[in-house]
Write an enzyme that holds these catalytic residues in place. Structure first.
Site, PDB file in Angstrom:
ATOM      1  N   GLY A  37       0.799  -1.224   0.000  1.00 50.16           N
ATOM      2  CA  GLY A  37       0.000   0.000   0.000  1.00 50.16           C
ATOM      3  C   GLY A  37       0.828   1.269   0.000  1.00 50.16           C
ATOM      4  O   GLY A  37       0.466   2.274   0.586  1.00 50.16           O
ATOM      5  N   TYR A  70       0.289 -15.837  -6.918  1.00 49.09           N
ATOM      6  CA  TYR A  70       0.867 -14.655  -7.567  1.00 49.09           C
ATOM      7  C   TYR A  70       0.312 -14.461  -8.984  1.00 49.09           C
ATOM      8  O   TYR A  70       0.423 -13.364  -9.547  1.00 49.09           O
ATOM      9  CB  TYR A  70       2.395 -14.753  -7.649  1.00 49.09           C
ATOM     10  CG  TYR A  70       3.103 -14.854  -6.319  1.00 49.09           C
ATOM     11  CD1 TYR A  70       2.475 -14.486  -5.135  1.00 49.09           C
ATOM     12  CD2 TYR A  70       4.414 -15.315  -6.253  1.00 49.09           C
ATOM     13  CE1 TYR A  70       3.140 -14.600  -3.921  1.00 49.09           C
ATOM     14  CE2 TYR A  70       5.072 -15.425  -5.039  1.00 49.09           C
ATOM     15  CZ  TYR A  70       4.427 -15.075  -3.879  1.00 49.09           C
ATOM     16  OH  TYR A  70       5.087 -15.197  -2.680  1.00 49.09           O
ATOM     17  N   HIS A 151       2.155 -22.533   1.634  1.00 46.72           N
ATOM     18  CA  HIS A 151       2.299 -21.075   1.643  1.00 46.72           C
ATOM     19  C   HIS A 151       2.019 -20.445   3.013  1.00 46.72           C
ATOM     20  O   HIS A 151       2.729 -19.555   3.458  1.00 46.72           O
ATOM     21  CB  HIS A 151       1.373 -20.471   0.574  1.00 46.72           C
ATOM     22  CG  HIS A 151       1.826 -19.142   0.071  1.00 46.72           C
ATOM     23  ND1 HIS A 151       1.571 -18.700  -1.207  1.00 46.72           N
ATOM     24  CD2 HIS A 151       2.514 -18.151   0.661  1.00 46.72           C
ATOM     25  CE1 HIS A 151       2.094 -17.492  -1.364  1.00 46.72           C
ATOM     26  NE2 HIS A 151       2.670 -17.145  -0.240  1.00 46.72           N
TER      27      HIS A 151
HETATM   28  N1  NAP Z   1       5.934 -16.613   1.369  1.00 50.79           N
HETATM   29  C1  NAP Z   1       5.265 -15.485   1.409  1.00 50.79           C
HETATM   30  O1  NAP Z   1       4.194 -15.386   2.054  1.00 50.79           O
HETATM   31  C2  NAP Z   1       5.811 -14.280   0.690  1.00 50.79           C
HETATM   32  C3  NAP Z   1       5.304 -13.003   0.969  1.00 50.79           C
HETATM   33  C4  NAP Z   1       5.847 -11.903   0.312  1.00 50.79           C
HETATM   34  C5  NAP Z   1       6.881 -12.085  -0.616  1.00 50.79           C
HETATM   35  N2  NAP Z   1       7.339 -13.337  -0.899  1.00 50.79           N
HETATM   36  C6  NAP Z   1       8.423 -13.555  -1.910  1.00 50.79           C
HETATM   37  O2  NAP Z   1       9.475 -12.626  -1.671  1.00 50.79           O
HETATM   38  C7  NAP Z   1       9.744 -11.908  -2.878  1.00 50.79           C
HETATM   39  C8  NAP Z   1      10.299 -10.540  -2.587  1.00 50.79           C
HETATM   40  O3  NAP Z   1       9.442  -9.816  -1.737  1.00 50.79           O
HETATM   41  P1  NAP Z   1       8.757  -8.483  -2.212  1.00 50.79           P
HETATM   42  O4  NAP Z   1       8.437  -8.659  -3.643  1.00 50.79           O
HETATM   43  O5  NAP Z   1       7.673  -8.167  -1.264  1.00 50.79           O
HETATM   44  O6  NAP Z   1       9.809  -7.345  -2.030  1.00 50.79           O
HETATM   45  P2  NAP Z   1      11.375  -7.089  -1.801  1.00 50.79           P
HETATM   46  O7  NAP Z   1      12.203  -7.946  -2.677  1.00 50.79           O
HETATM   47  O8  NAP Z   1      11.629  -7.060  -0.347  1.00 50.79           O
HETATM   48  O9  NAP Z   1      11.434  -5.590  -2.297  1.00 50.79           O
HETATM   49  C9  NAP Z   1      11.105  -5.210  -3.590  1.00 50.79           C
HETATM   50  C10 NAP Z   1      11.226  -3.701  -3.650  1.00 50.79           C
HETATM   51  O10 NAP Z   1      12.574  -3.315  -3.424  1.00 50.79           O
HETATM   52  C11 NAP Z   1      13.029  -2.506  -4.500  1.00 50.79           C
HETATM   53  N3  NAP Z   1      14.427  -2.908  -4.750  1.00 50.79           N
HETATM   54  C12 NAP Z   1      14.885  -4.091  -5.219  1.00 50.79           C
HETATM   55  N4  NAP Z   1      16.227  -4.090  -5.272  1.00 50.79           N
HETATM   56  C13 NAP Z   1      16.641  -2.890  -4.822  1.00 50.79           C
HETATM   57  C14 NAP Z   1      17.912  -2.294  -4.646  1.00 50.79           C
HETATM   58  N5  NAP Z   1      19.047  -2.949  -4.930  1.00 50.79           N
HETATM   59  N6  NAP Z   1      17.968  -1.035  -4.157  1.00 50.79           N
HETATM   60  C15 NAP Z   1      16.829  -0.363  -3.846  1.00 50.79           C
HETATM   61  N7  NAP Z   1      15.594  -0.869  -4.004  1.00 50.79           N
HETATM   62  C16 NAP Z   1      15.498  -2.139  -4.486  1.00 50.79           C
HETATM   63  C17 NAP Z   1      12.109  -2.801  -5.650  1.00 50.79           C
HETATM   64  O11 NAP Z   1      11.926  -1.650  -6.440  1.00 50.79           O
HETATM   65  P3  NAP Z   1      12.167  -1.678  -8.042  1.00 50.79           P
HETATM   66  O12 NAP Z   1      11.302  -2.748  -8.610  1.00 50.79           O
HETATM   67  O13 NAP Z   1      11.769  -0.287  -8.429  1.00 50.79           O
HETATM   68  O14 NAP Z   1      13.633  -1.942  -8.203  1.00 50.79           O
HETATM   69  C18 NAP Z   1      10.785  -3.127  -4.952  1.00 50.79           C
HETATM   70  O15 NAP Z   1      10.077  -1.951  -4.652  1.00 50.79           O
HETATM   71  C19 NAP Z   1       8.376 -11.906  -3.583  1.00 50.79           C
HETATM   72  O16 NAP Z   1       8.473 -11.515  -4.937  1.00 50.79           O
HETATM   73  C20 NAP Z   1       7.943 -13.327  -3.338  1.00 50.79           C
HETATM   74  O17 NAP Z   1       8.620 -14.183  -4.244  1.00 50.79           O
HETATM   75  C21 NAP Z   1       6.845 -14.432  -0.246  1.00 50.79           C
END
Ligand code: NAP
Length: 334
Positions: A37, A70, A151
């Site tokens: 959000g 997803y 999950h």
């Molecule tokens: N098991 C579960 O219940 C669960 C829940 C949530 C997530 N997940 C998994 O975890 C993965 C990652 O979590 P997430 O997608 O929530 O987020 P995340 O990887 O923690 O963060 C993604 C964010 O960080 C930014 N970012 C990425 N690399 C960066 C860097 N080097 N410097 C600055 N900013 C950076 C991205 O922006 P930009 O795109 O603009 O670079 C995006 O806004 C998910 O895709 C999913 O596979 C699992």
């Protein structure tokens, strides 16, 4: 600049699960959208996966973390299929994770009811898991996944069954079905996600064969959300901890934190690289997600420096006190 990489020791690019399967330390996260959000809230936006996963493959990622909810598995499957067709990749080059058994989502997240279900609302839990697995493999265009995770440990609301043991029994049923799928070759390794020590203890009691214990527990961990007790428990059980939302989904102002910024400046690295290095040096694997090609490369370039003990402790200290989360707290799941 501190370039003593010997402190971390061992292979930081892969871990070996207790069943002998090797898993890359970093997998590209395949959940797209805004469920935290930060902008006008949109929930999942799978369409963003087309470009990002394509760039991630170009950038050298070979491990991908997906889930039925997803809505990106068809996209990942199509993009992989193109590379199989051209001969650029083979199945053995890849490590593909999926997650099944996501309960009805909290109301602020737009996940199709066809992709989620509460165990107390389906007639046959085991059959639902089997059917979802068939759909997932069809979407991915694969014969097996490398890692299959439960999950969530159960529903976010009150379950309707009068039996207080129902959530525990449902987890055991899902887990036995996962074992069956692994035995049939549909998954090389099986694990859980969002499990607390309580959920893990119950599962280990209910399915006591050591070789049947989860290989992985994928949970929310980042510098603002730590759980040393859970990590210690997993370590003693030989369960690998994977950090999801390793950058706090880009929210909570975490990537602007002054402590992290100062450490990044000291090493001549970005805050993102410092955070990922902290994850792997702490012994966990992580799922960085980005839509930008330069950050995909950046997030993989964390091998040429190491954090000192003082720096590790300073980052650990950011997560003391109440966890700041981007996803629901699983300790509320019965
Ligand atoms: N098991 C579960 O219940 C669960 C829940 C949530 C997530 N997940 C998994 O975890 C993965 C990652 O979590 P997430 O997608 O929530 O987020 P995340 O990887 O923690 O963060 C993604 C964010 O960080 C930014 N970012 C990425 N690399 C960066 C860097 N080097 N410097 C600055 N900013 C950076 C991205 O922006 P930009 O795109 O603009 O670079 C995006 O806004 C998910 O895709 C999913 O596979 C699992």
């Amino acid at each position: 600049m501190n370039d003593d990489t010997s402190k971390a020791g061992g292979d930081l690019r892969a871990v070996t699960l207790h069943n002998g399967v090797t898993m890359p330390t970093l997998a590209f996260g395949c959940a797209f959208g805004d469920w935290v959000g930060r902008t006008d809230f949109q929930g999942f936006l799978p369409e963003q996966a087309w470009r990002a996963v394509s760039l991630a493959l170009d950038s050298g990622y070979r491990a991908f973390d997906g889930a039925r909810v997803y809505g990106t598995e068809r996209i990942v499957g199509t993009l992989l299929g193109q590379r199989f067709a051209s001969g650029a990749l083979t199945r053995e080059d890849l490590f593909i994770t999926t997650k099944l058994a996501h309960p009805a989502a909290p109301p602020h997240i737009n996940i199709s009811h066809k992709r989620t279900w509460d165990p107390d609302k389906v007639d046959d839990i085991a059959q639902r898991v089997r059917d979802d697995m068939v759909d997932t493999l069809d979407d991915l265009g694969l014969g097996y996944v490398d890692l299959l995770l439960m999950h969530w440990p159960g529903g976010f609301g009150q379950h309707t069954s009068p039996d207080p043991d129902f959530p525990r029994q449902a987890r055991a049923t899902i887990w036995r079905t996962f074992c069956e799928l692994a035995d049939k070759g549909a998954a090389r390794a099986i694990g859980v996600s969002n499990f607390t020590v309580h959920h893990l203890r119950q599962l280990l009691e209910d399915i006591p064969e050591p070789e049947r214990r989860p290989t992985v527990n994928q949970v929310e961990i980042h510098p603002y959300c730590r759980n040393p007790e859970l990590e210690d428990f997993c370590r003693t059980q030989g369960i690998v901890v994977t950090a999801y939302a390793p950058f706090a989904s880009g929210a909570l102002g975490m990537l602007q934190d002054p402590t992290l910024t100062a450490i990044a400046e000291r090493h001549g690295k970005t805050v993102g690289q410092i955070v990922l290095r902290w994850h792997v040096q702490s012994g966990r694997t992580a799922l960085p997600k980005t839509s930008k090609a330069e950050r995909m490369a950046e997030n993989q370039a964390i091998d040429d420096f190491a954090l000192s003990d003082d720096e590790m402790q300073a980052i650990d200290a950011l997560g003391t006190g109440e966890a700041r989360r981007t996803c629901p707290d699983p300790s509320f799941v019965a």
